[in-house]
Each structure stands twice: as structure tokens, then as C-alpha cells.
Enzyme design. Structure first.
Site, PDB file in Angstrom:
ATOM      1  CG  HIS A 188      12.638 -30.507 -26.618  1.00  0.00           C
ATOM      2  ND1 HIS A 188      13.289 -31.823 -27.048  1.00  0.00           N
ATOM      3  CD2 HIS A 188      13.488 -29.623 -26.773  1.00  0.00           C
ATOM      4  CE1 HIS A 188      14.497 -31.642 -27.671  1.00  0.00           C
ATOM      5  NE2 HIS A 188      14.584 -30.271 -27.458  1.00  0.00           N
TER       6      HIS A 188
ATOM      7  CD1 TRP B 254      -2.914  -4.620  -4.867  1.00  0.00           C
ATOM      8  CD2 TRP B 254      -1.159  -5.393  -3.824  1.00  0.00           C
ATOM      9  NE1 TRP B 254      -2.461  -5.704  -5.502  1.00  0.00           N
ATOM     10  CE2 TRP B 254      -1.339  -6.232  -5.186  1.00  0.00           C
ATOM     11  CE3 TRP B 254      -0.179  -5.645  -3.000  1.00  0.00           C
ATOM     12  CZ2 TRP B 254      -0.647  -7.474  -5.162  1.00  0.00           C
ATOM     13  CZ3 TRP B 254       0.790  -7.042  -3.221  1.00  0.00           C
ATOM     14  CH2 TRP B 254       0.239  -7.742  -4.425  1.00  0.00           C
TER      15      TRP B 254
ATOM     16  CD  GLU C 228       3.982  -6.104 -16.291  1.00  0.00           C
ATOM     17  OE1 GLU C 228       3.794  -5.956 -15.018  1.00  0.00           O
ATOM     18  OE2 GLU C 228       5.042  -5.965 -16.785  1.00  0.00           O
TER      19      GLU C 228
ATOM     20  CB  CYS D 191      -0.977  -0.013   1.330  1.00  0.00           C
ATOM     21  SG  CYS D 191      -1.865  -1.378   1.583  1.00  0.00           S
TER      22      CYS D 191
ATOM     23  CE  LYS E 218       6.872  -4.445 -18.858  1.00  0.00           C
ATOM     24  NZ  LYS E 218       7.695  -5.248 -18.075  1.00  0.00           N
TER      25      LYS E 218
ATOM     26  CG  ASN F 255       3.223  -0.568   2.646  1.00  0.00           C
ATOM     27  OD1 ASN F 255       2.630  -1.484   2.318  1.00  0.00           O
ATOM     28  ND2 ASN F 255       4.291  -0.102   2.116  1.00  0.00           N
ATOM     29  N   GLY F 256       2.150  -2.824   5.015  1.00  0.00           N
ATOM     30  CA  GLY F 256       2.866  -4.238   5.046  1.00  0.00           C
ATOM     31  C   GLY F 256       2.021  -5.280   5.697  1.00  0.00           C
TER      32      GLY F 256
ATOM     33  NE  ARG G 285       3.887   2.386  -1.724  1.00  0.00           N
ATOM     34  CZ  ARG G 285       4.975   1.660  -1.712  1.00  0.00           C
ATOM     35  NH1 ARG G 285       6.120   2.260  -2.354  1.00  0.00           N
ATOM     36  NH2 ARG G 285       5.286   1.005  -0.763  1.00  0.00           N
TER      37      ARG G 285
ATOM     38  CE  LYS H 257       7.598   0.714 -11.100  1.00  0.00           C
ATOM     39  NZ  LYS H 257       7.739   0.073 -12.418  1.00  0.00           N
TER      40      LYS H 257
ATOM     41  CD  GLU I 280      10.410  -7.375 -19.371  1.00  0.00           C
ATOM     42  OE1 GLU I 280      10.346  -8.254 -18.398  1.00  0.00           O
ATOM     43  OE2 GLU I 280       9.929  -6.130 -19.247  1.00  0.00           O
TER      44      GLU I 280
HETATM   45  C1  AGP Z   1       7.423  -5.725 -14.020  1.00  0.00           C
HETATM   46  O1  AGP Z   1       7.032  -4.976 -15.476  1.00  0.00           O
HETATM   47  C2  AGP Z   1       6.591  -5.887 -13.109  1.00  0.00           C
HETATM   48  N1  AGP Z   1       6.112  -4.513 -12.474  1.00  0.00           N
HETATM   49  C3  AGP Z   1       7.150  -6.667 -11.830  1.00  0.00           C
HETATM   50  O2  AGP Z   1       7.612  -7.929 -12.408  1.00  0.00           O
HETATM   51  C4  AGP Z   1       8.450  -6.190 -11.485  1.00  0.00           C
HETATM   52  O3  AGP Z   1       9.475  -6.159 -12.081  1.00  0.00           O
HETATM   53  C5  AGP Z   1       8.857  -7.109  -9.976  1.00  0.00           C
HETATM   54  O4  AGP Z   1       7.874  -6.971  -9.054  1.00  0.00           O
HETATM   55  C6  AGP Z   1      10.253  -6.573  -9.410  1.00  0.00           C
HETATM   56  O5  AGP Z   1      10.039  -5.388  -8.812  1.00  0.00           O
HETATM   57  P1  AGP Z   1      11.382  -4.354  -8.385  1.00  0.00           P
HETATM   58  O6  AGP Z   1      12.266  -4.498  -9.465  1.00  0.00           O
HETATM   59  O7  AGP Z   1      10.973  -3.148  -7.864  1.00  0.00           O
HETATM   60  O8  AGP Z   1      12.155  -5.473  -7.342  1.00  0.00           O
END
Ligand code: AGP
Length: 614
Positions: free
Chosen positions: A510, A75, A494, A2, A491, A101-102, A27, A609, A487
Site C-alpha cells: 500500500h 540530560w 537507537e 538526569c 533496537k 532531576n526533573g 540517565r 535510559k 521492536e
Molecule cells: C528502548 O530500548 C528505549 N530505551 C526506550 O524506548 C524505552 O523502552 C522507553 O523509553 C520506555 O521506558 P520504560 O520501559 O522505562 O517506561
């Protein structure tokens, strides 16, 4: 995970908190709330489920004001997104307000104990027990809010950044940090707390990064910091230098598109900062791991999550290509559950993280540090937990990355890994000055190549339109571009919610090739390099099963257009450096597929994020 924010001072807290919550929205956006102690010393609160705009409407409809307040974007971790579970939370009297937050891991037993003592709870959250523990401590004779907070944190286990105030101490705001980020803004007779600097930087650039185990008590006349035992702690005030404009979209529709477009200049700026004048080497100004230590390193582990993991995975290929060191990579969430070997003072842990707050990555670092390993952070956030837990940090200097989907941080992490690889290979006598100069020259050519690809954006927009209705897609790559394919797939999935799977191209035969038919787009990274011929054969295997190939191909290539249904040409690049260039069309493709699908690109569903919970 959060976002929390708080204010105490002479101004009205509400506009400051609401503007800060907008900055913290990335967040978490299941629900949001704000609470103030108004000028009549009464507590007021507004809450709203769903996106932050709903809280703005609630506040517009029913304004509140006061010089002391806290706010929160949620969140959900414990308890579904609902008005009752939305922060701020309060005690039985309604006079103690808390945002958090936590995760409080022992909240269930504490809640049962408090219920037995007659406390009534209004939510399912773990957070609410902190307000009741503070109430208990005050009823048991705690001298003031600070003492009661200390008594509360003596009981709870887990990770928490807290913002707290109470009706009977109208001149006090308290912040607590343990395992979740919390920064403090020092203004003129006014103070701010926040999960993230970006939420308060428009009010003050004087920032204290609290450490774990610290409490800050802010009063209209000053502040003091103590540890959980009550010992005084001297907080170091740092000046934030990046400008507020960086936080805005600069005319782009979404932060993600802005951040994709920022990449060439970030590469240029970091090369200017880090490449030596003779362009035959690299220097890190504030690097605190000595050359002697680096020379003794006999093994490297790269641990990270998500996009940062794919950057680290590319790092494995690079470091093993340019040095004699064995490099293992691990998903941080797996690393400490598999008994990794050779964790000792001659092992270097490279922790890659944009936020520097990812719980899984931090947990791996703590584990490795406990075994004597040295830790190098590759990170984007100054003063983040990871940077303060590491022996040395290479900052990627990409500026705040707001969009949940990581783009400029990925290429920033890659560049930092290239630069560190050059530094390490030269230190170990495994890269000549000439070889370093050649690699640096290739890196310096990357920004222009990225810009050329972006100038061809319209073609990618058309391609996105053509394939945006697909249910699934493969992303295939080999060698240095295998992690890049993973990657590219991340992208897409997500932000467009299209099922997309990255795979090693050589692995398709395979089993996975059974999925291929005419409804199945297959993105193939098929630029020139040592695995090019093998990639062409893999593409032919896909084509033979009517798979629809979208190929990333080197300009002028004659073979690929004969096999692929669609070709995105990119400027030719040395294979080792090609991940930096080849990721551009994949980022843009994902962005425009998501746009055609009407997705919330900067705030994808179910995501946050920075994942500060394990
Ligand atoms: C990537 O687009 C995502 N937002 C997610 O996979 C992110 O890279 C991952 O949570 C790691 O976050 P960080 O780089 O802040 O550790």
C-alpha cells in the site's frame, strides 16, 4: 532526565559520589558535576561538559574532599550542555548548592521575579532558581535550610528530585521528591540520596523510597522525613536483595550484550517463581488486585512507551487470542489526548514500564485512575513511582537494566504478559488447564531455544558486517510478530543510528514498497505460523523489486532460503510464543551492526535510559 546523588557522614563524600555518578551515567551524559563542603567548611565544586570521564579527569587534576556533598549527571532539558548549565547550581552568595532531576515548569516567571529583586543568574537552567528561592527565604527569616526549602517548593511547579546543602549548616543534607524518583540510603551514621538504588547499593542495602511530596533532612546524628506541610512522615526502610555483581558487565564488552545473554535465565527464574507445581497454572505471590475485581473487567487498555509499548502491543494480540476481552493499546504520550472511551472501574489499565518512572506512562495512569480505572503495572524497578501508583504490580524480576537499549526488560515484560494472560484466561474460564499446561510447556522451552540462537552468534556477526553500511532498512512481521518487527527496528535505529522502519508486512504493497531496491535490506520475520503463507507472498513481492531479504526462519524451512538473500534459522516454536524467540536474532543483529559502526552502544546519542520528562 538526569541523575542526582548526595552523601553526608564521616567518610569523604567524593569517592562515594563519583562511584555513584558512574552508576547513574545511563540517565544522562551531557555534563556532570560534584560539589562538597570541605573539612575547612568551604564549598568546592568541579564540573565537566560531555561524558562522565571528563569529570573524573577534572577531579583527578584538582582533587576535592569533604564529608558532605552532592553530584549530578545531566540530560539537557533547559539550556544547552555547557559548563554554566552543568549542576550543581548555587545562589548569589555561592553558599547554597542544589542538584535537580526533573523540570520546573514555572521557572521563567520566578526567574524574572528574582531578577527584579536583584538576583544574578549564572545559567539558563530551571534548576538554578531553587537556590535563589532558598536564599530569598533565608534572608526573609527562615529558621534553617529545611524551612527555606519548604518555602522554595511552595513556589515551584513541575517535577523535581532535589539534593541540597548550604555552607552555614555543615551537618545537614536535604532531599526532596516530587514527580522524579529519589531514594535514600540509610548507613551507620551516614546517609545517601540518589535517583536510583544502583548508585548507592554498594554502600548500603537499607533503602527508603521517598514518596512524592516528601522532604528528608539528614544530619550526622539522624534523619527525619516530613511532607511539604511539615507533618512528620514515617519512612519505611526496605532491604535491597540483588547483588552488586549484577551491576557489572560480568566480562561482556557492553551491558547490552550482557543483558541479552541474561534473558534465558531470567525466563527460567520467573517461570520457576510463577508457574504452579502442577504446571497447569500461574500464581503471583504479591498480587494485590483481587480475582473479583479481575472478573469484572470488561475492557483493557495497555499504555506504555518505546520498547515497553511493543511488548504491550504483543500483549494485545495475546490477550485477545486467549480471552474474550477487548484490548486496546496506546502510546502513553497519545493516550490522554484522544479522549479514550469506557474509562471506568471495569476497565483495567496495564502500564508496562521497565523503569516505572516514564513521565508519559505515569501521566496516562494518573488520568485513568482519575476516572476510576484499575491499574496493573508490569515493571522492573521495585518501589518505582508506577508501582506505587498502581493497584497491583507484576515485577519482571530482570535485575537492573543498565544499557539504554532495552532487551531483557522487553522479554521480561513479554513473559509477564504471557503469565498474566494465562492467569486471567483461566480465571475467566476461557482457558482450560490442559491449554494452560501446553502454553506453559512452550514457554519453558524458550530459554534453551534462546541459548541455541546465541550459540550461533558468529553467523549473526557476519550478517551484521555484510549489512552495516546500509542507509535504511525495513523490518517486516505479521500477527504476533508484527510488534516484534517494530521492536527489532527500534533496537537497530537507537544504537546503530541506521534508519530502520518496522512495518506490517501486508501493508508494504500500500505504498512503502516503492522504497525497495537493491540497496535496501528488508528483515522479515518468517517463522512458521498462521500467517506464514501470507508472509512468503510478501517476501516474494520484495524480492521481485530486488529487495535484499534477511529472513528469520524456522529451522529446516525449505521455502524461505529460496527467496531470502540471507537466512537466520531459529528453533521452531508455537506461534503464540515465537516473539520471545524471534527477538533474539534481532537484538544481536542490532548490537553487532552498531559495533561495526563504532557506536556507543550502552549510551546512544540523544537518549536516556528513563525518560522522566513529558
Ligand atoms: C528502548 O530500548 C528505549 N530505551 C526506550 O524506548 C524505552 O523502552 C522507553 O523509553 C520506555 O521506558 P520504560 O520501559 O522505562 O517506561
Amino acid at each position: 532526565m538526569c541523575g542526582i546523588i548526595g552523601y553526608i557522614g564521616k567518610k569523604d563524600a567524593v569517592p562515594i559520589i563519583m562511584r555513584g555518578l558512574r552508576r547513574l551515567e545511563y540517565r544522562g551524559y551531557d555534563s556532570a558535576g560534584v560539589s562538597v563542603l570541605n573539612h575547612g567548611c568551604a564549598i568546592e565544586m568541579r564540573k565537566a561538559v560531555g561524558v562522565l570521564d571528563n569529570l573524573f579527569s577534572a577531579v583527578d587534576k584538582n582533587p576535592l574532599a569533604g564529608p558532605l556533598g552532592i553530584g549530578h549527571t545531566r540530560w539537557a532539558t533547559h539550556g544547552v550542555p555547557s559548563s554554566e548549565n552543568c549542576h550543581p547550581h548555587f545562589d548569589c552568595t555561592g553558599n547554597i548548592m542544589v542538584v535537580h532531576n526533573g523540570i520546573i515548569e514555572n521557572f521563567k516567571e520566578l526567574k524574572d521575579e528574582l531578577i527584579k529583586k536583584g538576583h544574578r543568574f549564572s545559567s539558563e537552567t530551571d534548576t538554578e532558581i531553587t537556590a535563589h528561592l532558598i536564599e530569598e527565604a533565608l534572608s526573609a527569616g527562615a529558621a534553617d535550610l529545611e524551612a527555606a526549602v519548604r518555602a522554595c517548593i511552595a513556589r515551584i511547579e513541575g517535577s523535581y528530585a532535589l539534593g541540597i546543602f548550604r555552607k552555614d549548616e555543615p551537618h545537614t543534607l536535604i532531599g526532596v521528591r516530587q514527580g522524579s524518583p529519589l531514594v535514600v540510603g540509610i548507613g551507620k551514621d551516614e546517609y545517601f540520596i540518589s535517583s536510583d538504588v544502583s548508585a548507592i547499593v554498594e554502600s548500603t542495602r537499607q533503602i527508603i523510597y521517598l514518596d512524592d511530596g516528601e522532604i528528608i533532612t539528614m544530619k550526622t546524628g539522624g534523619y527525619h522525613i516530613t511532607d511539604f506541610k511539615g507533618n512528620k512522615v514515617k519512612g519505611v526502610v526496605k532491604k535491597v536483595t540483588w547483588d552488586v555483581e549484577a551491576l557489572d558487565k560480568a566480562g561482556f564488552e557492553k551491558y547490552m550484550l550482557k543483558e541479552i545473554h541474561e534473558q534465558p535465565n531470567i525466563i527460567r527464574q520467573n517461570l520457576r517463581m510463577r508457574v504452579t507445581k502442577d504446571k497447569k497454572g500461574v500464581a503471583f505471590d504479591d498480587f494485590t488486585i483481587s480475582d473479583d475485581v479481575l472478573k469484572k473487567i470488561s475492557k483493557i487498555y495497555i499504555v506504555s512507551c518505546g520498547t515497553a509499548y511493543y511488548a504491550g502491543f504483543t500483549g494485545k494480540y495475546l490477550m485477545e487470542h486467549f480471552t474474550s476481552l477487548p484490548v486496546e493499546i496506546d502510546l502513553a504520550s497519545e493516550f490522554r489526548y484522544r479522549k479514550p472511551k469506557l474509562l471506568n472501574e471495569n476497565t483495567l489499565i496495564i502500564a508496562v514500564s521497565q523503569s516505572g518512572e516514564t513521565a508519559d506512562t505515569l501521566a496516562s495512569v494518573y488520568e485513568a485512575k482519575g476516572k476510576g480505572c484499575k491499574v496493573l503495572a508490569i515493571c522492573n524497578v521495585v518501589g518505582s513511582t508506577l508501582t506505587r501508583e498502581s493497584d497491583g504490580t507484576i515485577y519482571i524480576n530482570a535485575g537492573p537494566e543498565i544499557s539504554v537499549a532495552s532487551t531483557k526488560a522487553y522479554t521480561g515484560q513479554l513473559l509477564s504478559i504471557y503469565l498474566f494472560t494465562i492467569y486471567l484466561a483461566k480465571l475467566k474460564g476461557e482457558m482450560t488447564a490442559a491449554a494452560a499446561a501446553a502454553l506453559i510447556k512452550e514457554l519453558e522451552a524458550v530459554p534453551n531455544k534462546m541459548e541455541k540462537i546465541m550459540r550461533g552468534e558468529q553467523e549473526i556477526i557476519e550478517i551484521a558486517k555484510k549489512y552495516c553500511k546500509a542507509k535504511s532498512a525495513f523490518y517486516l512481521g505479521r500477527g504476533f510478530n508484527y510488534p516484534n518487527a517494530l521492536e527489532g527496528a527500534l533496537k537497530n535505529k537507537e544504537i546503530s543510528y541506521m534508519h530502520a522502519e518496522g512495518y506490517a508486512a501486508g501493508e508494504m504493497k500500500h505504498g512503502p514498497i516503492a522504497l525497495i531496491d537493491e540497496n535496501f535490506p528488508v528483515v522479515c520475520i518468517a517463522t512458521k505460523g498462521s500467517t506464514y503463507d501470507k508472509m512468503i507472498s510478501n517476501m516474494k513481492e520484495v524480492e521481485a523489486r530486488k529487495g535484499r531479504i534477511i529472513a528469520i526462519s524456522s529451522n529446516g524451512d525449505k521455502n524461505v532460503p529460496q527467496i531470502a538473500e540471507t537466512v537466520i534459522s531459529v528453533p521452531e516454536t508455537a506461534e503464540e510464543v515465537s516473539p520471545l524467540v524471534n527477538i533474539m536474532p534481532l537484538q544481536l543483529l542490532a548490537y553487532y551492526i552498531a559495533q561495526y559502526k563504532g557506536c556507543d552502544i550502552d549510551k546512544p546519542r540523544n537518549l536516556a535510559k528513563s525518560v522522566t520528562v513529558e
